[in-house]
Scaffold this active site. Sequence first.
Site, PDB file in Angstrom:
ATOM      1  N   HIS A 137     -10.615 -27.682  16.389  1.00 17.70           N
ATOM      2  CA  HIS A 137      -9.230 -27.528  16.825  1.00 17.70           C
ATOM      3  C   HIS A 137      -8.475 -28.859  16.852  1.00 17.70           C
ATOM      4  CE1 HIS A 137      -5.597 -26.435  18.844  1.00 17.70           C
ATOM      5  NE2 HIS A 137      -5.814 -27.468  19.643  1.00 17.70           N
TER       6      HIS A 137
ATOM      7  N   CYS B  45      -8.697 -21.198  17.398  1.00 12.49           N
ATOM      8  CA  CYS B  45      -7.504 -20.507  17.898  1.00 12.49           C
ATOM      9  C   CYS B  45      -7.335 -19.108  17.313  1.00 12.49           C
ATOM     10  CB  CYS B  45      -6.263 -21.348  17.624  1.00 12.49           C
ATOM     11  SG  CYS B  45      -6.243 -22.847  18.637  1.00 12.49           S
TER      12      CYS B  45
ATOM     13  N   ASP C  83     -15.669 -48.487   7.157  1.00 13.88           N
ATOM     14  CA  ASP C  83     -15.177 -49.733   7.739  1.00 13.88           C
ATOM     15  C   ASP C  83     -16.213 -50.828   7.469  1.00 13.88           C
ATOM     16  OD1 ASP C  83     -17.212 -49.065   9.432  1.00 13.88           O
ATOM     17  OD2 ASP C  83     -15.979 -48.846  11.210  1.00 13.88           O
ATOM     18  N   SER C  84     -15.946 -52.033   7.938  1.00 18.40           N
ATOM     19  CA  SER C  84     -16.777 -53.180   7.552  1.00 18.40           C
ATOM     20  C   SER C  84     -17.920 -53.437   8.514  1.00 18.40           C
ATOM     21  CB  SER C  84     -15.908 -54.431   7.513  1.00 18.40           C
ATOM     22  OG  SER C  84     -15.495 -54.765   8.841  1.00 18.40           O
ATOM     23  N   GLY C  85     -17.882 -52.787   9.670  1.00 17.18           N
ATOM     24  CA  GLY C  85     -18.844 -53.102  10.718  1.00 17.18           C
ATOM     25  C   GLY C  85     -18.311 -54.115  11.721  1.00 17.18           C
ATOM     26  N   GLY C  86     -17.226 -54.804  11.343  1.00 18.03           N
ATOM     27  CA  GLY C  86     -16.680 -55.849  12.223  1.00 18.03           C
ATOM     28  C   GLY C  86     -16.333 -55.315  13.606  1.00 18.03           C
TER      29      GLY C  86
ATOM     30  N   ASP D  18      -6.895 -43.342  11.430  1.00 21.72           N
ATOM     31  CA  ASP D  18      -8.167 -42.727  11.826  1.00 21.72           C
ATOM     32  C   ASP D  18      -8.350 -42.957  13.311  1.00 21.72           C
ATOM     33  OD1 ASP D  18      -9.054 -45.659  11.649  1.00 21.72           O
ATOM     34  OD2 ASP D  18     -10.814 -44.651  12.487  1.00 21.72           O
TER      35      ASP D  18
ATOM     36  N   CYS E   1      -6.361 -22.766  13.375  1.00 23.08           N
ATOM     37  CA  CYS E   1      -7.773 -23.160  13.226  1.00 23.08           C
ATOM     38  C   CYS E   1      -8.716 -22.031  13.636  1.00 23.08           C
ATOM     39  CB  CYS E   1      -8.072 -24.428  14.034  1.00 23.08           C
ATOM     40  SG  CYS E   1      -8.479 -24.135  15.763  1.00 23.08           S
TER      41      CYS E   1
ATOM     42  N   CYS F  23      -1.527 -22.647  16.419  1.00 24.48           N
ATOM     43  CA  CYS F  23      -2.568 -23.274  15.594  1.00 24.48           C
ATOM     44  C   CYS F  23      -3.293 -22.229  14.743  1.00 24.48           C
ATOM     45  CB  CYS F  23      -3.557 -24.009  16.494  1.00 24.48           C
ATOM     46  SG  CYS F  23      -4.851 -24.865  15.570  1.00 24.48           S
TER      47      CYS F  23
ATOM     48  N   ASP G 292     -14.244 -58.548   9.096  1.00 26.01           N
ATOM     49  CA  ASP G 292     -13.275 -59.349   9.854  1.00 26.01           C
ATOM     50  C   ASP G 292     -13.733 -59.543  11.282  1.00 26.01           C
ATOM     51  OD1 ASP G 292     -13.061 -56.645  10.519  1.00 26.01           O
ATOM     52  OD2 ASP G 292     -10.939 -56.788  11.009  1.00 26.01           O
TER      53      ASP G 292
END
Lengths: 380, 380
Positions: free
Chosen positions: B338, B312, B95-98, B269, B309, B307, B149
Amino acid sequence: MTQPLKQTILKTSSQCKARRSSIETPHGTVQTPMFMPVGTLASVKFLSPEDLKNMNSQVILSNTYHLWLRPGESVVKHAGGLHKFMNYDGPILTDSGGFQVFSLGKIRTIEEEGVHFRSHLSGEKLFLTPEKSIQVQNDLGADIIMSFDECPPYPADHDYMKKSVERTLRWAKRGQDAHQRPHDQALFGIVQGGEYEDLRELSAKTLVDMDFPGYSIGGTSVGEPKDVMYKMIDYSVKHLPENKPRYLMGVGDVAGIFEGVIRGVDMFDCVLPTRIARHGTAMTSTGRVNIKNKKFEYDLSPLDENCDCEACTHYTKSYLRHLIRANEGFGMRLLSIHNLRFLLKLMEDIRDAIDEDRLLELRDEVYARYGIDSIDHPGW
Amino acid sequence: MTQPLKQTILKTSSQCKARRSSIETPHGTVQTPMFMPVGTLASVKFLSPEDLKNMNSQVILSNTYHLWLRPGESVVKHAGGLHKFMNYDGPILTDSGGFQVFSLGKIRTIEEEGVHFRSHLSGEKLFLTPEKSIQVQNDLGADIIMSFDECPPYPADHDYMKKSVERTLRWAKRGQDAHQRPHDQALFGIVQGGEYEDLRELSAKTLVDMDFPGYSIGGTSVGEPKDVMYKMIDYSVKHLPENKPRYLMGVGDVAGIFEGVIRGVDMFDCVLPTRIARHGTAMTSTGRVNIKNKKFEYDLSPLDENCDCEACTHYTKSYLRHLIRANEGFGMRLLSIHNLRFLLKLMEDIRDAIDEDRLLELRDEVYARYGIDSIDHPGW
C-alpha cells in the site's frame, strides 16, 4: 444444501484401506486425501489467498483459540465470518481450541463444565467450555468445525484416559446441542482414547451413534512413537462409517501422511511445513534440505528440480539461502510456498496412485527417495 | 547503446523548475519524476518482483554496503548480477555504501585512501575505498551506480565540510577511473557541501566538468531542517545540466517529494514507506494512519478509498489491523504494498500535473488534504 458436507467415495484401494473421495462443502468441492495448510490467525503466514490458489490448496485451517483471543470472534463475525474477513472464498476448517488450551494455556484446571486456564498472551483468566467453543466457531463461520475435547498428554494411564474420554464424549454431546448452524457448518466428533484399543472403540462408537457429519482422530502428535500413532489410527478408523470424512489432526510429515492414507484417513493438517520453512528448512523430493547450508552459497539450481512452485521456478538456492540468512520475509514467503506446494503435490500423487491402485508402490518409491526404511523408522 | 542512460526531457514546467522526462536504461525506459522502492538486501522486504510490477514500480534501489557484507558481491556476480540473482528484469540502482558506512559502521577512521570501520553485523574490520565501492557495484551490475562519498553529519562546520567535499571530489575521480562497465552502468556523481552555497557550487561544478551521466544530491536527510534541505537542493541543481538525471537521495516524504520536483529533481528513494508499513503506519490520501488504532477494530472500509492497491481492493482496515497487531508477515506485506503504491501513484499524479502545467495546484491540493501548511511545516 441441508447437510453441509457430502462425501462421495470415488475409489477404494484394493491394497489397503485408502480411499479417494470428493467432499462438497458450502465453499466448493475438494478432493481427498488432502493436506490442509494452517492459517493460525486468519492468515497462512506470509501468504495471500491468491498464493494458496496458485498452489492448488483446497481447505485451509484456522485456530479457534488464537482467533478467540485475537482479534476476538466478534470482529470476525462483524466482517461476515472468516471467509470475508480474510477474503478467502475456499473452504475453511476451524479446530475447537482444545489442543491449544492444553498445549499453550497456563495453570489449567479441568472440570466437568470446561477448562480454566490463563491466556498465553496476557495471562488473563479464561474459561473454555464446549458451548463457548461452538459459539466462537459459529461466529467464525468455517465450513467444518470441531467438537471441544480434552487432548491428554502421552502417556496417560488407562484410568485417567477413560475418565477423559467419557467427559469428552459428554462435551461432544453438549457441543452438538449448542451448535446453531448445522445446515452450513459441519461439526466433527473427535475420537480420543490414547493408545487404548477399548477406549478408542468406546469413543468412536459413541460418536458414531451421535451421527456427526465427519470424524476426527485426536490425541495424536502429542509425543507418542510413530507405531503407537498408527495403532491409534487403526483402533479409531475401524469403527467409523465409510461414508463420512476422517480427519487425522496435526499430522503432516510424509510418513505420517502415507500411513494415515493407507489406514483410511481423508484429511490432514500440520503447521510443520510452514514453521520449518520460516527457519530455512525445505521439504524436497529427496528429503529435507537446510537452505542455510554453506554448500548452497553459489548454487544456481532450484530448491527442487521436480517442483513447480514459485520458489523453484523463479529463484535459485543461492538467492533463497541469502534471503533466509538475512532474515528476509520474502525468503520465508517463498519457502512457505515451496513446502506447502510440496505436500499438496504429494497428495495429488497419492490421489492418482489410489485411482490407479498403486498406492503401496508409490509409498515404497517415496520412502526410498527419502531414506524412510519402514513405518518404525519413518525418517522425517 | 554506448551510453547506459538517455534522458529525454518531455516537458518543462512554466511554474517552476519541474520537468517530465523519460530515461532509457539497459533494463527499460522509465518515466520521471519517479520514486524508487528500496530493496536493501536484494529484496523489497516481503515483496516479489511481480508485486512490484503490479504496483507500476520502475527503478528499484539496492544497498551496496549490505550486499557487500551479505551475501557478498561474488555470490551476486556468480548469479549473473543483481537482476538475475533476484529475478527482477527492471532497472536497478545501487548506492555506493558511503551513507551506510557513516550511519551504521562503528569506529570510523577516514583517510585519503578510504574509510576504516567495523561491520555492524560481525564487528569485523573493513576498509572501503572508492575503487572497492565501484568494484562491488560493477559486480552487482545495477543500471545506475553511485560514486563513493563521505556523507558528513548535520551540522558540520565550513572548514570540515570544505575538506570533506574536496576529498569526495578526488574520490569521485578515482571511482570514475576505476569504473569497468561505463557502457552498461551509469555512474552518478554525488553533489555534497552541506548547507554551504559555495561548497555545493564547488562540488556540482567540479562533477559536471567530469561529465557524469547523472548527478545525485547527497548529504540530505541527515537531520537538517526541511527548509535547509530545500536550500541544499537549490544550491546544487542550479549548477547541474538540463539533460542529465538528478537524484535526491533518501527523500520520500510527500512534502520532500513535491519540493524536490518543484526544484528540478527527477529521482527519489526512501526506506520510510516500507519501514513504517512494517510497524502498521499507512500513508493515505488524507495523511498518515496508524492501523493499530482501536477505532479500526470493526472498520470494514478499505485503508484508502482512493487507492487501487492489493491491500485496499481486497482487505478491510479491521483485517489489516488484526494482522499487524498479531505481527503477521502478510500484514507487513500488504501495508508495504500500500505505502509503495501510494507514493508511486503520487508520482503518476505529479507527472500528469507537470504535463498539464498545474503542478503547484496539485501541490496545494495535496498539502491541504494532508494538513501541510507550507514548506516550513511539511507535516510528514
